[in-house]
Design a protein around this motif. Structure first.
Motif, PDB file in Angstrom:
ATOM      1  N   TRP A 114       0.828  -1.255   0.164  1.00  9.48           N
ATOM      2  CA  TRP A 114      -0.105  -0.028   0.104  1.00  9.48           C
ATOM      3  C   TRP A 114       0.795   0.998   0.024  1.00  9.48           C
ATOM      4  N   SER A 115       2.030   1.141   0.550  1.00  7.21           N
ATOM      5  CA  SER A 115       2.789   2.359   0.500  1.00  7.21           C
ATOM      6  C   SER A 115       3.375   2.779  -0.928  1.00  7.21           C
ATOM      7  N   ASN A 116       3.359   1.826  -1.761  1.00  7.38           N
ATOM      8  CA  ASN A 116       3.755   2.169  -3.200  1.00  7.38           C
ATOM      9  C   ASN A 116       2.455   2.081  -4.156  1.00  7.38           C
ATOM     10  N   GLN A 117       1.290   2.282  -3.666  1.00  7.23           N
ATOM     11  CA  GLN A 117       0.366   2.201  -4.495  1.00  7.23           C
ATOM     12  C   GLN A 117       0.521   3.351  -5.627  1.00  7.23           C
ATOM     13  N   PRO A 118       0.208   3.005  -6.686  1.00  5.34           N
ATOM     14  CA  PRO A 118       0.445   4.032  -7.708  1.00  5.34           C
ATOM     15  C   PRO A 118      -0.701   5.322  -7.696  1.00  5.34           C
ATOM     16  N   ASN A 119       0.039   6.528  -8.001  1.00  4.58           N
ATOM     17  CA  ASN A 119      -0.987   7.467  -8.142  1.00  4.58           C
ATOM     18  C   ASN A 119      -1.942   7.331  -9.214  1.00  4.58           C
ATOM     19  N   PRO A 120      -3.369   7.407  -9.024  1.00  3.12           N
ATOM     20  CA  PRO A 120      -3.998   6.984 -10.161  1.00  3.12           C
ATOM     21  C   PRO A 120      -4.286   8.465 -11.170  1.00  3.12           C
ATOM     22  N   PHE A 121      -3.599   9.259 -10.809  1.00  2.00           N
ATOM     23  CA  PHE A 121      -3.663  10.574 -11.660  1.00  2.00           C
ATOM     24  C   PHE A 121      -2.453  11.006 -12.206  1.00  2.00           C
ATOM     25  N   ARG A 122      -2.082  11.154 -13.443  1.00  5.82           N
ATOM     26  CA  ARG A 122      -0.817  11.554 -13.946  1.00  5.82           C
ATOM     27  C   ARG A 122      -1.126  13.218 -14.107  1.00  5.82           C
ATOM     28  N   ARG A 123      -0.187  13.848 -13.830  1.00  7.05           N
ATOM     29  CA  ARG A 123      -0.253  15.109 -13.985  1.00  7.05           C
ATOM     30  C   ARG A 123       1.128  15.601 -14.849  1.00  7.05           C
ATOM     31  N   PHE A 124       0.981  16.597 -15.674  1.00  7.86           N
ATOM     32  CA  PHE A 124       2.040  17.191 -16.209  1.00  7.86           C
ATOM     33  C   PHE A 124       2.548  18.632 -15.678  1.00  7.86           C
ATOM     34  N   LEU A 125       3.376  18.388 -14.649  1.00  7.41           N
ATOM     35  CA  LEU A 125       3.766  19.545 -13.813  1.00  7.41           C
ATOM     36  C   LEU A 125       4.291  20.788 -14.639  1.00  7.41           C
ATOM     37  N   SER A 126       3.911  21.822 -14.216  1.00  4.27           N
ATOM     38  CA  SER A 126       4.265  23.172 -15.085  1.00  4.27           C
ATOM     39  C   SER A 126       3.718  23.380 -16.145  1.00  4.27           C
ATOM     40  N   ALA A 127       2.952  22.588 -16.852  1.00  8.33           N
ATOM     41  CA  ALA A 127       2.259  22.525 -18.129  1.00  8.33           C
ATOM     42  C   ALA A 127       1.101  23.503 -17.971  1.00  8.33           C
ATOM     43  N   PRO A 128       0.509  24.311 -18.910  1.00 11.26           N
ATOM     44  CA  PRO A 128      -0.585  25.322 -18.386  1.00 11.26           C
ATOM     45  C   PRO A 128      -1.972  24.467 -18.395  1.00 11.26           C
ATOM     46  N   LEU A 129      -2.825  24.802 -17.436  1.00 14.36           N
ATOM     47  CA  LEU A 129      -3.765  24.130 -17.057  1.00 14.36           C
ATOM     48  C   LEU A 129      -5.191  24.761 -17.583  1.00 14.36           C
ATOM     49  N   LEU A 130      -6.185  24.232 -18.426  1.00 11.10           N
ATOM     50  CA  LEU A 130      -7.168  24.930 -19.003  1.00 11.10           C
ATOM     51  C   LEU A 130      -8.546  24.154 -18.336  1.00 11.10           C
ATOM     52  N   PRO A 131      -9.076  24.812 -17.408  1.00 10.01           N
ATOM     53  CA  PRO A 131     -10.214  24.218 -16.782  1.00 10.01           C
ATOM     54  C   PRO A 131     -11.479  24.152 -17.707  1.00 10.01           C
ATOM     55  N   LEU A 132     -12.106  22.848 -17.544  1.00  8.95           N
ATOM     56  CA  LEU A 132     -13.083  22.563 -18.375  1.00  8.95           C
ATOM     57  C   LEU A 132     -14.523  22.942 -17.458  1.00  8.95           C
ATOM     58  N   ASN A 133     -15.549  23.011 -18.252  1.00  6.07           N
ATOM     59  CA  ASN A 133     -16.710  23.219 -17.368  1.00  6.07           C
ATOM     60  C   ASN A 133     -17.440  21.764 -16.755  1.00  6.07           C
ATOM     61  N   GLU A 134     -17.851  21.923 -15.865  1.00  8.63           N
ATOM     62  CA  GLU A 134     -18.672  20.889 -15.192  1.00  8.63           C
ATOM     63  C   GLU A 134     -20.246  20.867 -15.888  1.00  8.63           C
ATOM     64  N   SER A 135     -20.459  19.500 -16.685  1.00 12.40           N
ATOM     65  CA  SER A 135     -21.571  19.670 -17.666  1.00 12.40           C
ATOM     66  C   SER A 135     -22.845  19.996 -16.757  1.00 12.40           C
ATOM     67  N   SER A 136     -23.592  20.643 -16.912  1.00  8.56           N
ATOM     68  CA  SER A 136     -24.703  20.932 -16.128  1.00  8.56           C
ATOM     69  C   SER A 136     -25.842  20.103 -16.785  1.00  8.56           C
ATOM     70  N   SER A 137     -26.983  19.823 -16.273  1.00  9.06           N
ATOM     71  CA  SER A 137     -27.981  18.712 -16.567  1.00  9.06           C
ATOM     72  C   SER A 137     -28.891  19.923 -17.569  1.00  9.06           C
ATOM     73  N   SER A 138     -28.897  19.220 -18.672  1.00  9.27           N
ATOM     74  CA  SER A 138     -29.615  19.997 -19.990  1.00  9.27           C
ATOM     75  C   SER A 138     -31.266  19.605 -19.614  1.00  9.27           C
ATOM     76  N   SER A 139     -31.884  20.516 -20.181  1.00  7.62           N
ATOM     77  CA  SER A 139     -33.302  20.272 -20.165  1.00  7.62           C
ATOM     78  C   SER A 139     -33.732  19.072 -20.781  1.00  7.62           C
ATOM     79  N   SER A 140     -34.746  18.542 -20.576  1.00  7.77           N
ATOM     80  CA  SER A 140     -35.257  17.327 -21.332  1.00  7.77           C
ATOM     81  C   SER A 140     -35.375  17.167 -22.567  1.00  7.77           C
ATOM     82  N   ASP A 141     -35.815  18.599 -23.149  1.00  6.22           N
ATOM     83  CA  ASP A 141     -35.955  18.714 -24.704  1.00  6.22           C
ATOM     84  C   ASP A 141     -34.491  18.546 -25.316  1.00  6.22           C
ATOM     85  N   GLU A 142     -33.452  19.024 -24.514  1.00  2.00           N
ATOM     86  CA  GLU A 142     -32.187  19.117 -25.325  1.00  2.00           C
ATOM     87  C   GLU A 142     -31.213  17.783 -24.933  1.00  2.00           C
TER      88      GLU A 142
END
Length: 611
Positions: A77-105
């Motif tokens: 357990w002390s060496n369980q791999p990090n499940p998230f790869r990151r590229f340190l110092s690379a510019p980070l562009l946040p994405l939108n959290e998808s909101s629930s669309s109307s039932s018509d869409e």
């Protein structure tokens, strides 16, 4: 009718007295089948050696009643791999959290299999939704001092070896220039790795299209599963392909795997060849997906020209970000990396190598539309979970069972013969015809006798399947089965104990409504295509698995993949005596047992503690 209980006793099956005979018959150079094996047809010695390595891996990583494939004796357990790869110092562009669309869409989940909605433009909003409904976090779970994330795409052991890269033209509010970016699911953001020449997309791809590259970090799975990890990583690639295909379909986009580039091309395209990480944490290039508007006509990919452009332009790009280290210490399983190298696809060799995409959509069959809850695509994909236990009491109606299997067919509904991969999401796969079938253990399906059944997903294989399986199987169509569903009853009887025994004695295989083994045409597929087809057979099983996950949740029940099963005992039950057909993935569908002690937290922003 010959009941299973009278023919397949626990003594004859679960002790497997002829295991050594089976293994020797499955050696690469021999065959006990009466049918002729295909020849190599000018395959050179290098390819023959690669095939030998692939088959060595496949046989060496089988589980049996007397021994399991090699793996760690305990979890470090002390060496369980990090499940998230990151590229340190690379510019980070946040994405939108998808909101629930109307039932018509928001399209209903079941409607996607009939037709895709009109395509939406590529934008920050739609790119955000694509990832949010395919590869993003779906929730966090917590109990006591333990907290862990879940994702929209399933993964063996929730270890998530799969990484994804967006390669795209300029997108408003994201980037003013064409770029390569790594998707960071914990942040639901894009890490910009490089900007690419403006001529790249107009020269090689249709308008309003972009690429997604997929790679695997074997160490994440090998930490827990050892040598069998390559199989599980390949399952997860298939899961991701299907998840992306469904999410793209919701936006009116189609998706196709571009399989004409070599592994070195993919490394350069995703920047995997410039990352300074320990070799054991490096990313293996799996595949490249083209996403384009549904209905796009006349798509031709010049693979040779594309390969040349990647080789000449991408190595000189300014790649940003240093990959994080996933574990302090490692244990290397050499056969994984030897096999991964053996299955890497070579680059296109001829100057006129090109590929035309038939983007015509084929609707899936409908037998029981009422089996589906009125759930949107978002509601289904983001609520998908892997069941830990089944309740052993839930039944489904046979019409629901038939409908679920209709969506597992590659060619859609109303066709004369099932074989071509034209329906969602199988249309994403570039090999023309399906290679994988389903051997089904039916436990709790109202109106359908318990027993062993077989869904033939490529009817050209039917005669070979009948010849390769037990001679006393019935091969009869069950009562009420749709005419265009090639499902056959092999033998009646209670096979709950059998299913559990074959799936590493796991109760979950017998406590659901049904369980199954995914059986691939194996030896011939490898010999006809080459060693690189080996992981692709697992990809196809992963695509089927994701369909079963989503179908179950859309119908109000649950499912889970089963990677642990006894390979050759499964083959003996079916009657396979050589490598003509092999079981590559098991699965179970039924009513889940929920652990009310475990709390569910929102996916974003998520807890402040590290996973």
């Amino acid at each position: 009718m010959n009941p299973i209980s009278s023919r397949f006793t626990s003594a004859s099956l679960l002790s497997i007295p002829h295991t050594s005979t089976i293994i020797s018959a499955m050696a690469f150079s021999s065959s006990s089948s009466s049918s002729k094996s295909p020849t190599f047809k000018e395959k050179d010695e290098e390819e023959e050696e690669k095939l030998r390595l692939v088959l060595k891996y496949h046989n060496q990583t089988k589980h049996s009643f007397t021994s399991y494939a090699k793996g760690p004796r305990g979890l470090d357990w002390s060496n369980q791999p990090n499940p998230f790869r990151r590229f340190l110092s690379a510019p980070l562009l946040p994405l939108n959290e998808s909101s629930s669309s109307s039932s018509d869409e928001a399209p209903l989940y079941s409607s996607l299999f009939d037709s895709l909605p009109p395509p939406k433009p590529i934008s920050l909003s739609t790119i955000s939704q694509l990832f949010y409904h395919s590869l993003a976090l779906s929730a966090w779970k917590t109990i006591g001092t333990s907290t862990w994330p879940l994702r929209v795409n399933p993964s063996s052991g929730n270890l998530h070896p799969t990484e994804a890269y967006l390669i795209a033209p300029p997108i408003d509010s994201l980037s003013d220039s064409a770029f390569v970016a790594h998707y960071a699911p914990k942040e639901h953001s894009l890490e910009v790795r490089a900007h690419i020449p403006p001529t790249f997309f107009p020269k090689f791809f249709p308008e309003n299209s972009f690429l997604i590259g997929v790679s695997s970090i074997f160490w994440r799975e090998a930490w827990k599963y050892g040598e069998r990890a390559f199989r599980y990583c390949s399952h997860d690639v298939g899961h991701a392909i299907a998840a992306l295909s469904i999410a793209a379909g919701e936006l009116g986009w189609d998706l196709k795997l571009l399989d004409g580039l070599g592994a070195e091309d993919l490394k350069k395209l995703m920047g995997l060849n410039v990352s300074s990480v320990p070799e054991i944490e490096s990313e293996h290039p799996d595949c490249l997906l083209l996403v384009f508007p549904n209905g796009t006509k006349d798509i031709n990919i010049d693979y040779h020209g594309l390969s040349s452009a990647i080789s000449s332009e991408f190595p000189s790009l300014e790649w940003k970000g240093k990959p994080n280290v996933l574990s302090k210490e490692h244990r290397r399983w050499d056969i994984i990396y030897t096999t991964a190298q053996a299955v890497e696809k070579p680059p296109p060799l001829v100057s006129n190598s090109s590929f035309s995409i038939d983007a015509s959509f084929r609707s899936s069959g409908v037998f029981s539309q009422s089996s589906y809850k009125k759930l949107t695509v978002r509601e289904v994909v983001r609520s998908r979970r892997s069941a830990v236990d089944m309740d052993g009491v839930t039944f489904i109606d046979k019409s629901t069972f038939y409908q679920m299997l209709m969506h597992c067919l590659p060619s859609g509904g109303g066709v004369e013969t099932q074989k071509q991969q034209l329906a969602l999401p199988f249309r994403a796969l570039p090999w023309d015809n399906a290679e994988v079938h389903l051997a089904l253990f039916v436990h709790r399906v109202s109106g359908l006798p318990k027993g062993l059944y077989f869904l033939v997903r490529n009817e050209d294989h039917l005669s070979d399947l009948k010849r390769s399986t037990r001679s006393d199987f019935e091969w009869e169509r069950p009562d009420g089965c749709p005419d265009d569903l090639p499902l056959y009853k092999l033998v009646e009887g209670d096979c709950k104990k059998l299913a559990k025994g074959l799936s590493c004695h796991q109760d979950i295989a017998g406590d659901g409504c049904f369980s199954l083994g995914m059986v691939a045409r194996f030896d011939t597929a490898l010999r006809e295509n080459g060693s690189w087809m080996y992981p692709r057979l697992f990809w196809e099983t992963g695509v089927i698995g994701q369909v079963l996950y989503l179908e179950a949740h859309a119908m109000g029940i649950s499912a889970t993949g089963i990677g642990c099963y006894f390979d050759d005992p499964v083959h003996e039950v079916l009657g396979f005596k050589d490598l003509s057909f092999q079981s590559l993935y098991h699965f179970t569908v039924g009513g889940p047992v929920l652990d009310n002690r475990i709390m569910t937290l929102p996916a974003y922003p998520g807890p402040t503690t590290d996973a």
